[in-house]
Every structure is written in C-alpha cells, then in structure tokens.
Scaffold this motif. Structure first.
Motif, PDB file in Angstrom:
ATOM      1  N   ARG A  78       6.161   0.961   4.336  1.00 11.94           N
ATOM      2  CA  ARG A  78       5.975   2.110   4.976  1.00 11.94           C
ATOM      3  C   ARG A  78       5.572   2.998   4.392  1.00 11.94           C
ATOM      4  O   ARG A  78       6.118   4.314   5.151  1.00 11.94           O
ATOM      5  N   ALA A  79       5.717   2.979   3.248  1.00 14.80           N
ATOM      6  CA  ALA A  79       5.156   3.698   2.339  1.00 14.80           C
ATOM      7  C   ALA A  79       4.758   5.150   2.205  1.00 14.80           C
ATOM      8  O   ALA A  79       3.392   4.850   2.779  1.00 14.80           O
ATOM      9  N   ILE A  80       4.658   6.530   2.602  1.00 11.71           N
ATOM     10  CA  ILE A  80       3.712   7.628   2.062  1.00 11.71           C
ATOM     11  C   ILE A  80       3.970   8.311   1.893  1.00 11.71           C
ATOM     12  O   ILE A  80       5.034   8.793   1.138  1.00 11.71           O
ATOM     13  N   PHE A  81       3.161   8.914   1.556  1.00  9.72           N
ATOM     14  CA  PHE A  81       3.146  10.206   0.399  1.00  9.72           C
ATOM     15  C   PHE A  81       2.123  12.036   1.219  1.00  9.72           C
ATOM     16  O   PHE A  81       1.301  11.552   1.485  1.00  9.72           O
ATOM     17  N   ALA A  82       2.546  12.570   1.077  1.00  9.10           N
ATOM     18  CA  ALA A  82       2.100  13.692   1.929  1.00  9.10           C
ATOM     19  C   ALA A  82       2.275  14.982   1.564  1.00  9.10           C
ATOM     20  O   ALA A  82       1.987  15.781   2.183  1.00  9.10           O
ATOM     21  N   ASP A  83       2.368  14.880   0.268  1.00  4.71           N
ATOM     22  CA  ASP A  83       2.724  16.399  -0.612  1.00  4.71           C
ATOM     23  C   ASP A  83       1.169  17.037  -0.802  1.00  4.71           C
ATOM     24  O   ASP A  83       0.494  17.057  -2.358  1.00  4.71           O
ATOM     25  N   VAL A  84       0.294  16.981   0.121  1.00  6.18           N
ATOM     26  CA  VAL A  84      -1.019  17.271  -0.034  1.00  6.18           C
ATOM     27  C   VAL A  84      -1.334  18.459   0.630  1.00  6.18           C
ATOM     28  O   VAL A  84      -1.023  18.728   1.799  1.00  6.18           O
ATOM     29  N   ASP A  85      -2.082  19.583  -0.066  1.00  6.03           N
ATOM     30  CA  ASP A  85      -3.011  21.290   0.117  1.00  6.03           C
ATOM     31  C   ASP A  85      -4.213  21.068   1.154  1.00  6.03           C
ATOM     32  O   ASP A  85      -4.902  19.597   0.675  1.00  6.03           O
ATOM     33  N   PRO A  86      -4.453  21.659   1.824  1.00 11.09           N
ATOM     34  CA  PRO A  86      -5.220  21.625   2.464  1.00 11.09           C
ATOM     35  C   PRO A  86      -7.085  22.214   1.562  1.00 11.09           C
ATOM     36  O   PRO A  86      -7.982  20.905   2.162  1.00 11.09           O
ATOM     37  N   ASN A  87      -6.777  22.348   0.362  1.00  8.19           N
ATOM     38  CA  ASN A  87      -7.867  21.807  -0.403  1.00  8.19           C
ATOM     39  C   ASN A  87      -7.565  21.443  -1.792  1.00  8.19           C
ATOM     40  O   ASN A  87      -5.950  22.380  -2.715  1.00  8.19           O
TER      41      ASN A  87
ATOM     42  N   ILE B 260       0.388   9.637  15.755  1.00 10.03           N
ATOM     43  CA  ILE B 260      -1.138   8.681  14.541  1.00 10.03           C
ATOM     44  C   ILE B 260      -1.124   7.888  12.893  1.00 10.03           C
ATOM     45  O   ILE B 260      -0.930   7.025  13.259  1.00 10.03           O
ATOM     46  N   THR B 261       0.414   9.070  12.142  1.00 11.21           N
ATOM     47  CA  THR B 261       0.338   8.141  11.472  1.00 11.21           C
ATOM     48  C   THR B 261       1.720   7.435  11.283  1.00 11.21           C
ATOM     49  O   THR B 261       1.378   6.264  10.606  1.00 11.21           O
ATOM     50  N   ALA B 262       2.586   7.873  11.716  1.00  9.99           N
ATOM     51  CA  ALA B 262       4.017   6.822  12.490  1.00  9.99           C
ATOM     52  C   ALA B 262       3.123   5.613  12.762  1.00  9.99           C
ATOM     53  O   ALA B 262       3.825   4.217  12.437  1.00  9.99           O
ATOM     54  N   HIS B 263       1.904   5.441  13.567  1.00  6.64           N
ATOM     55  CA  HIS B 263       2.115   4.329  14.600  1.00  6.64           C
ATOM     56  C   HIS B 263       1.032   3.543  13.018  1.00  6.64           C
ATOM     57  O   HIS B 263       1.450   2.141  13.305  1.00  6.64           O
ATOM     58  N   ALA B 264       0.336   4.025  12.305  1.00  3.60           N
ATOM     59  CA  ALA B 264      -0.412   3.723  10.751  1.00  3.60           C
ATOM     60  C   ALA B 264       0.687   2.840  10.856  1.00  3.60           C
ATOM     61  O   ALA B 264       0.481   1.470   9.715  1.00  3.60           O
ATOM     62  N   LEU B 265       1.955   3.788  10.181  1.00  4.23           N
ATOM     63  CA  LEU B 265       2.592   2.800   9.124  1.00  4.23           C
ATOM     64  C   LEU B 265       3.382   1.909   9.901  1.00  4.23           C
ATOM     65  O   LEU B 265       3.559   0.979   9.159  1.00  4.23           O
ATOM     66  N   ASP B 266       3.759   1.619  11.217  1.00  3.54           N
ATOM     67  CA  ASP B 266       4.138   0.811  12.400  1.00  3.54           C
ATOM     68  C   ASP B 266       3.131  -0.530  12.312  1.00  3.54           C
ATOM     69  O   ASP B 266       4.480  -1.683  11.772  1.00  3.54           O
ATOM     70  N   VAL B 267       2.010  -0.229  12.006  1.00  2.11           N
ATOM     71  CA  VAL B 267       1.099  -1.533  11.823  1.00  2.11           C
ATOM     72  C   VAL B 267       1.274  -2.067  10.232  1.00  2.11           C
ATOM     73  O   VAL B 267       1.716  -3.942  10.137  1.00  2.11           O
TER      74      VAL B 267
ATOM     75  N   PRO C 252       0.778  -0.857  -0.031  1.00  4.42           N
ATOM     76  CA  PRO C 252      -0.389  -0.157  -0.017  1.00  4.42           C
ATOM     77  C   PRO C 252       1.256   1.272   0.126  1.00  4.42           C
ATOM     78  O   PRO C 252       2.015   1.062   0.561  1.00  4.42           O
ATOM     79  N   LEU C 253       0.251   1.881  -0.362  1.00  3.95           N
ATOM     80  CA  LEU C 253       0.495   3.542  -0.322  1.00  3.95           C
ATOM     81  C   LEU C 253      -0.084   4.423   0.432  1.00  3.95           C
ATOM     82  O   LEU C 253      -1.285   4.264   0.153  1.00  3.95           O
ATOM     83  N   LEU C 254       0.627   4.768   1.579  1.00  2.00           N
ATOM     84  CA  LEU C 254      -0.282   5.200   2.593  1.00  2.00           C
ATOM     85  C   LEU C 254      -0.650   7.027   2.315  1.00  2.00           C
ATOM     86  O   LEU C 254       0.572   7.598   1.815  1.00  2.00           O
ATOM     87  N   VAL C 255      -1.424   7.901   1.888  1.00  2.00           N
ATOM     88  CA  VAL C 255      -1.662   8.928   1.601  1.00  2.00           C
ATOM     89  C   VAL C 255      -2.063  10.123   2.301  1.00  2.00           C
ATOM     90  O   VAL C 255      -3.169   9.824   2.813  1.00  2.00           O
ATOM     91  N   THR C 256      -1.393  10.783   3.133  1.00  2.00           N
ATOM     92  CA  THR C 256      -1.874  11.998   4.002  1.00  2.00           C
ATOM     93  C   THR C 256      -1.737  12.609   3.720  1.00  2.00           C
ATOM     94  O   THR C 256      -1.223  13.508   2.343  1.00  2.00           O
ATOM     95  N   ASP C 257      -2.188  14.207   4.231  1.00  2.00           N
ATOM     96  CA  ASP C 257      -1.700  15.597   4.185  1.00  2.00           C
ATOM     97  C   ASP C 257      -0.676  16.121   4.791  1.00  2.00           C
ATOM     98  O   ASP C 257       0.081  15.422   5.621  1.00  2.00           O
ATOM     99  N   ARG C 258       0.300  17.085   4.204  1.00  2.00           N
ATOM    100  CA  ARG C 258       1.241  17.391   5.252  1.00  2.00           C
ATOM    101  C   ARG C 258       1.399  17.414   6.325  1.00  2.00           C
ATOM    102  O   ARG C 258       1.910  17.793   7.524  1.00  2.00           O
TER     103      ARG C 258
ATOM    104  N   PHE D 214      -5.165   8.452   4.099  1.00  2.00           N
ATOM    105  CA  PHE D 214      -5.362   8.281   5.743  1.00  2.00           C
ATOM    106  C   PHE D 214      -5.598   9.987   6.171  1.00  2.00           C
ATOM    107  O   PHE D 214      -4.673  10.579   4.974  1.00  2.00           O
ATOM    108  N   GLY D 215      -6.812  10.615   6.837  1.00  2.00           N
ATOM    109  CA  GLY D 215      -6.379  12.274   7.275  1.00  2.00           C
ATOM    110  C   GLY D 215      -8.000  12.390   7.264  1.00  2.00           C
ATOM    111  O   GLY D 215      -9.045  12.031   7.299  1.00  2.00           O
ATOM    112  N   GLY D 216      -8.054  13.533   7.272  1.00  2.00           N
ATOM    113  CA  GLY D 216      -9.312  14.569   6.942  1.00  2.00           C
ATOM    114  C   GLY D 216      -9.725  14.662   5.522  1.00  2.00           C
ATOM    115  O   GLY D 216      -9.342  13.872   5.015  1.00  2.00           O
TER     116      GLY D 216
END
Length: 381
Positions: free
Chosen positions: A63-72, A48-55, A35-41, A96-98
């Motif tokens: 524990r791949a993550i992409f977080a280059d995400v603006d509020p809109n 909570i994000t580190a814990h999800a990646l740990d799981v 999986p790629l976990l996608v969340t915001d900056r 993962f996120g709002g």
C-alpha cells in the motif's frame, strides 16, 4: 441508469460504479507486482484513497503511496516521486486523482528509468524519441475528477519551478495501460471542482472541434463530448451523488482528451501561463477566458459553431451558442473575468509572450501574434 462499459479505445478503459475493486487485477494485467500509488496532498487522507490502497494490499501488492504533489505539479515534486519510486523498488505506478495526480504519476513512471533531464522530452518535434522507451514503467490510471482526461492522454503538464512556465511532456508510452473510471470516486468532489473540471472537458471538446486541422474522427468525438457536458454537467453540479451524470461526465472528460489530438487553441494557451504564474485552477481559468476567445475566433469558426449548436439543440447559431456558454458559466458560478479571479492586468506583456510560445497556439483557428494575444488578454479582464 447504471452504465457499465469496457472500451479498448484509446486504451483499456473499465467504466462503471464500484470498478475500483478491479484495481489490483489491472496492475497484474500489466505485470505490476509492487505499485506506487501517486496522488495529491488533498486526496492522500481521503476514504477513496484508503480504499484503493486496501484493494492493492488485499491482493498482496502493498500500500505504498506518494502524495507530495502540488496543484500545478513541478519538477521538484517529480524528482521526489522518482526517488520514492526507486527507493521503494517499485515496478509500476497507479496514477490516482485529478489532473495533478494523474500527470505527476505518469511522469514518475516515465522518468524513473531515464538519465536525461525532464525538459529534454518537451513536446517539440521528435524530442520524445530521446527517451529510453524500454525503461518506462507501466501505468494504471484512476481519475477522481471528470475533466482533464489525462487518464487517456500521451502527455503530462509540468510546471518549471524556476521559470513558472508550464511545459507539455509527450511520449506515446505515457498513455496508461489500463484506466479505471469509477464514478463513485467523483461524488465527493466539491461543487467548485465539479464545475472547473467539467469546464475543462468542455474546453477540450470546444477547442478540438474548432481547430482547423483535418481530423474528422476527433471532431466527431468532440461534438458528442460537448453534448454530454451540456446534458450532464449541470446535473452533476446540482447533485453530486447523481451517478448517471457523474458517469457521463467521466466519459466526456476522456472524450475531450481523445479529441484534442486534433489541436487545442487560445483558451489553453492563455490559461497555461495564467495557471503557471498565479496558480489558478486550470479548468476554471479555461471557463473564465472562454467567451473572449470565442469572440476572438468568431470570423474563423462562425459556421462550424452554428453546426455544433444545431446538434446540441441550441437555436440562434453562433450567437445562440455564445449565450449558452455565458448561461452555463453563470449556472456553475464561474467568475465573470480574470479580475473577479483576483488577477490584476499588470503582467499582460509577460503572459502574452508565454501564451504565443505555448504549443496550444498552433491549433487556434485565428493565427495568434503578440499584438492580438495582448488584446485578447485585455478582453479577459
């Protein structure tokens, strides 16, 4: 009271504290091995994000993550995410996120296998049938706020970075295969985000309930969603660690999104262009314009709102409900009007022109025209 529940409506939902530990299992259920976990900056470096990646990592899923995400989020964020997804050889997404992380995560899973531009899939007619459904990656959704309900939605909102217009992208397979609603992930939400996301859920329920379309299932869900917000949002706002209140708000958020297939209305068609132009918080913008929209729609919804008020234990019919909304806004520190949000009334013509093009318009109880929409915007200042 410790609430734990498993629902199959509208998708597989696992609700309850501590259930983030089931994340890897949820991925495996959908056949996701990388999986790629996608969340915001903002969430990228949080515990909570580190814990999800740990799981995920402990189960051998990386524990791949992409977080280059603006509020809109916009198509630039999306294209960067699709590139990360393809380059990493991923086979599914953990959104993962709002609203921003969820919406963009869903869009990355959707667009990773498509060849057409994203705007070809806007929620217009049957445009969604243009997508190659077999290429849409599986999605596990993990909300960390209680508002948008994107975790149970078949659409994502994405802003066009050139035109600053928010577009709704729809496909039935944008509905995540598994949702994990763990209220412990929401206890760290700042008060202003608790208020804004909670009022987003309230707006979804209110507009769905008020929409003139015939959809009694959604109307019933919306009504109970309003009750949960009324009972539990002030509690969650006052004490962020109140797990019972946080759990109920997660339920209310999902209910709002299930309900709004009955339609949204002017609250959303006003707040979408405001958010796209001024980058305001979507839920908080909904809360700011809500009283003006209630006044605007009153001739068409007075009796309906009186029935809702009775169910919510509010006396005084429509007026009692309206006063309740004003009191709730004050309690949650919602800005009085758009001026108090720092917005000037110098672009009303442009905002109104965009608002009447917004798909949410169609569900407003009073038909929206350029003239009455301009007047409605003026009433929000």
């Amino acid at each position: 009271m410790n609430i734990v529940a498993n629902w199959s409506y509208p998708t597989a939902v696992k609700l309850g504290r501590g259930r983030i530990k089931e994340l890897a299992e949820a991925c495996k259920t959908l056949g996701i091995r990388k999986p790629l976990l996608v969340t915001d900056r903002g969430l990228a470096n949080m515990a909570i994000t580190a814990h999800a990646l740990d799981v995920l990592e402990e189960a051998g899923l990386g524990r791949a993550i992409f977080a280059d995400v603006d509020p809109n989020p916009n198509e630039i964020n999306m294209e960067a995410g699709v590139k990360a997804y393809r380059d990493g050889g991923h086979d599914g997404v953990v959104a993962f996120g709002g609203g921003s992380g969820l919406d963009l995560g869903k869009m990355i899973a959707f667009m990773a296998g498509q060849t057409r531009p994203v705007w070809d899939f806007e929620d217009i007619g049957d445009w969604w049938t243009r997508a190659d459904a077999s290429k849409i990656a599986p999605i596990v959704a993990v909300p960390t706020t209680a508002g948008t309900g994107s975790e149970v939605g078949r659409a994502s909102v994405i802003t066009n970075s050139q035109t600053h217009v928010k577009k709704i992208i729809f496909h039935p397979k944008l509905l995540p295969g598994v949702v994990i609603c763990d209220p412990e992930l929401t206890v760290g939400m700042p008060k202003v985000i608790t208020a804004g996301t909670g009022m987003d859920a309230f707006a979804h329920c209110l507009e769905a309930y008020s929409s003139p379309f015939f959809h009694p299932m959604s109307a019933g869900v919306a009504l109970e969603g309003l009750r949960l917000v009324k009972e539990f949002l002030p509690r969650a706002y006052k004490d962020g660690t109140d797990i019972e209140a946080r759990t109920n708000m997660m339920a209310a958020a999902a209910m709002g999104a299930v309900a709004f297939q009955k339609g949204l209305g002017a609250i959303h068609s006003l707040s979408h262009p405001i958010g796209a132009v001024y980058n305001t918080h979507h839920g908080m913008t909904n809360a700011v314009v809500m009283p003006a929209v209630l006044r605007f729609n009153r001739p068409a919804i007075e009796d309906k709102i009186a029935r809702a008020a009775a169910y919510l234990g509010i006396s005084g019919g429509f007026d009692g409900f309206y006063d309740y909304v004003l009191d709730l806004r004050r309690e949650l520190g919602v800005p009085e009007n758009l001026t108090a949000m720092g917005i000037k009334p110098d672009r009303i013509d442009e905002l109104a022109a965009e608002a009447i093009k917004d798909p949410s318009c169609g569900g407003n109880p009073v038909p929206m025209t350029l003239e009455n929409t301009k007047a409605l915007f003026e009433a929000c200042f």
